[in-house]
Design an enzyme around this catalytic site. Sequence first.
Site, mmCIF file in Angstrom:
data_model
loop_
_atom_site.group_PDB
_atom_site.id
_atom_site.type_symbol
_atom_site.label_atom_id
_atom_site.label_comp_id
_atom_site.label_asym_id
_atom_site.label_seq_id
_atom_site.Cartn_x
_atom_site.Cartn_y
_atom_site.Cartn_z
ATOM 1 N N CYS A 1 20.146 24.760 -8.132
ATOM 2 C CA CYS A 1 19.559 25.335 -8.318
ATOM 3 C C CYS A 1 17.890 24.405 -9.446
ATOM 4 O O CYS A 1 18.246 23.384 -9.443
ATOM 5 C CB CYS A 1 19.779 25.942 -10.537
ATOM 6 S SG CYS A 1 18.887 25.835 -10.877
ATOM 7 N N CYS B 1 17.499 23.991 -12.805
ATOM 8 C CA CYS B 1 18.700 22.548 -13.206
ATOM 9 C C CYS B 1 18.188 20.913 -13.128
ATOM 10 O O CYS B 1 18.421 20.136 -12.984
ATOM 11 C CB CYS B 1 19.692 23.005 -12.702
ATOM 12 S SG CYS B 1 20.486 24.187 -13.420
ATOM 13 N N ASP C 1 -12.979 2.632 9.695
ATOM 14 C CA ASP C 1 -13.898 1.341 10.725
ATOM 15 C C ASP C 1 -14.206 1.819 11.625
ATOM 16 O O ASP C 1 -13.383 2.241 12.163
ATOM 17 C CB ASP C 1 -12.813 0.487 10.044
ATOM 18 C CG ASP C 1 -12.927 -0.552 10.268
ATOM 19 O OD1 ASP C 1 -14.399 -0.831 10.364
ATOM 20 O OD2 ASP C 1 -12.076 -1.592 11.361
ATOM 21 N N ASP D 1 -7.934 -0.440 9.649
ATOM 22 C CA ASP D 1 -6.117 -1.185 10.287
ATOM 23 C C ASP D 1 -6.644 -1.955 9.781
ATOM 24 O O ASP D 1 -4.906 -2.105 10.481
ATOM 25 C CB ASP D 1 -6.248 -0.270 11.594
ATOM 26 C CG ASP D 1 -7.213 -1.857 13.017
ATOM 27 O OD1 ASP D 1 -8.606 -1.466 12.191
ATOM 28 O OD2 ASP D 1 -6.821 -1.738 14.139
ATOM 29 N N ASP E 1 -9.462 -4.125 5.363
ATOM 30 C CA ASP E 1 -9.748 -3.141 4.945
ATOM 31 C C ASP E 1 -8.598 -2.176 4.244
ATOM 32 O O ASP E 1 -9.150 -1.411 3.218
ATOM 33 C CB ASP E 1 -9.688 -1.861 5.947
ATOM 34 C CG ASP E 1 -10.087 -2.216 7.022
ATOM 35 O OD1 ASP E 1 -11.074 -2.455 6.906
ATOM 36 O OD2 ASP E 1 -10.026 -1.731 8.097
#
Length: 697
Positions: A12, A15, A399, A592, A596
């Site tokens: 559940c 629950c 970028d 990348d 960055d």
Amino acid sequence: MKHTYAIENLDCAHCAAKVEEKIQALPQVKAASLTFATKKLTVESDEKKGLTKLLIDTANTVESGVNFTELEENKVVRKKKKSIFSEHGKEIAQLILGALLFVIGMLVGEAYPVPRLVIFMVAYLILGLEIVIQAAKNIAKGQVFDENFLMSLATIAACVIGDYPEAVGVMLFYRVGEFFQDLAVERSRSQIMEAVDLRPEVVLLVEEGDVREIPSESAKVGQILKVRPGDRIPLDGVVVSGESRIDTSPITGEPVPRSVGVGDELISGCINKQGVLTMKVEKPLSESMVTRILNSVENAAAMKPKMDKFITRFAKVYTPIVVAIALLTAIVPSLITGEWYHWVYTAITFLVISCPCALVLSVPLAFFSGIGAASKRGILLKGGLAIEGLDNVKAVVMDKTGTLTKGEFVVKEVKSYGKLSEKQILNVAANCEQSSTHPIAGSILVAASERHLQLVSPNRLEEISGKGVAAEFNEGTVLAGNAELLELYQVAVPAEVAELAGTVVLVAIAGRLEGAIVIDDTLKEDAKEAIAELHGQGLYTAMLTGDGESAAQAMGNRVGVKRIFSKLLPQDKLQRLGELRSEIGPVLFVGDGINDAPVLAGADVGAAMGAGADAAIEAADVVFMNNTVTAIPKAIRIAKATGMIAKQNVAIALLVKAIIMILGFLGFANMWLAVFADTGVALICVLNSVRILYKKF
């Protein structure tokens, strides 16, 4: 210490939320996350002895029979598939026998009241005894408003007012609905986990000419493994012998297999399509790509979105409110009209409707399905918050190098402004760039090597961040960098230099500009298409780069981004990002490089290319494993579809419950419809969530 447990006998979602809350409140526990979608519990605690028993005892105060089994780190154990009958035999037998008795009871009719009553009572005990006993246990623990109590109260009340067929029929309908709901949840969970858990249980170890199976977690760096045609690449490594074609689609989503030979890198999870390969292990199972993807998906499922947290809080007040309405409905109209049977019956339907399981289940399963759908396409979404963030972005900022371009620099042109020849200018620049690891420096060194130029090491070298290199030679100071570097050393730069298209490295000797090297980056094939798709989605696009204005404008215009920012240092990128956010709205940044990482962390949603630096990948909310630009609009489409399905689920659950409550109050709805508002709606939400796995993006 972090402990991870597999969860058993907790079916559940409501629950599950209660169990998580109870465990989080334990003084021995620093943090806990229970993910119903993956059936995993993660606990941070300094306790070792007795922790598992404490957690089980705590969970059993909410629901009896819940069990936790601690998982060994990185050990691959897969549950063997069983037939529905072997796994749910007892439940199926109860449903079939209960249904037969219900039909017999209906056929007997009211002409034989005693046999009819006995048949219905036996049917009720078969179908509902376990639920009534569980409700009694939960009441003793203080857990009143759960589905066991509500169904027990509703059906027992039906028996009290003499409506035995209704009591048995509703319990049968409820049990059938719960059975199919659990099957659907388990099937969707297994589908998603099978798609993302690509870890091998065993690997083929090659030792002294012999080949033997060992557990995958036992394989060590440097060992040699055999990979047969059709096998998955088990761990990250390199090819030692053999040639083949590798299907990378399970990791990157790319449909075209790539050729590999001796020395080529192999990524775990990909499939060997043709020849036999032997490979050297470079990363153990715990660090290989298959484990990183699995951990990313499981961690993502544990990071609950705002909508999920809201629904969990809402469910706490929803059930008591509906129960209060039910009590008022049973008493107030009955006192006024005297129609106790009608209004008590209506109140009973409200009690059944008040179960919040469909609501609590609807959101996390939708988000988990979205995470699974993305991972199948080489996109790692690190949690529900990342999906919500992508769903809300108004601008995509990228970028240039490694994102829009391949990061493969080549020397395009060499220009002379002084006495030196073009060959000499390239030679001087290569002398300065010998120790640099920057891709631009690498392209200059490659060009010098192709021309067989002899390099000389400088007497002294200084690398100036974001500008270039200053080196001391016998002939004097040599500068190799951008216009800002030359301005720093007060070297005059003619206006015509600004018109050069591409990344320009200026070369100055003893305070005089001698030449310029124009370097071009290779644009990704899908960059222009991806930018057009983003514009088609109504998103604003921008490019941030440290390149000079002419190079940046040339590249930006080629792909079609709306705004171009050039000559930016890492701290400048963060500032520009903030300006765009203020002007346009929530921003997705895609990069990348290691520089960055601050911008990725500072964006509303940060995304990294999978081929980028580890620091960028760690800082990102989204990782594009296939390194393609079209993955950006695809991720946004998946996020929007996921958000829409989650909203649909909530709307369906609330709307159906509200409609049936109104119909019940007006006398047009019975308990059968009330059960549909509980288990039927939950099943609809499960099926609605799973369809995202089959949707085309």
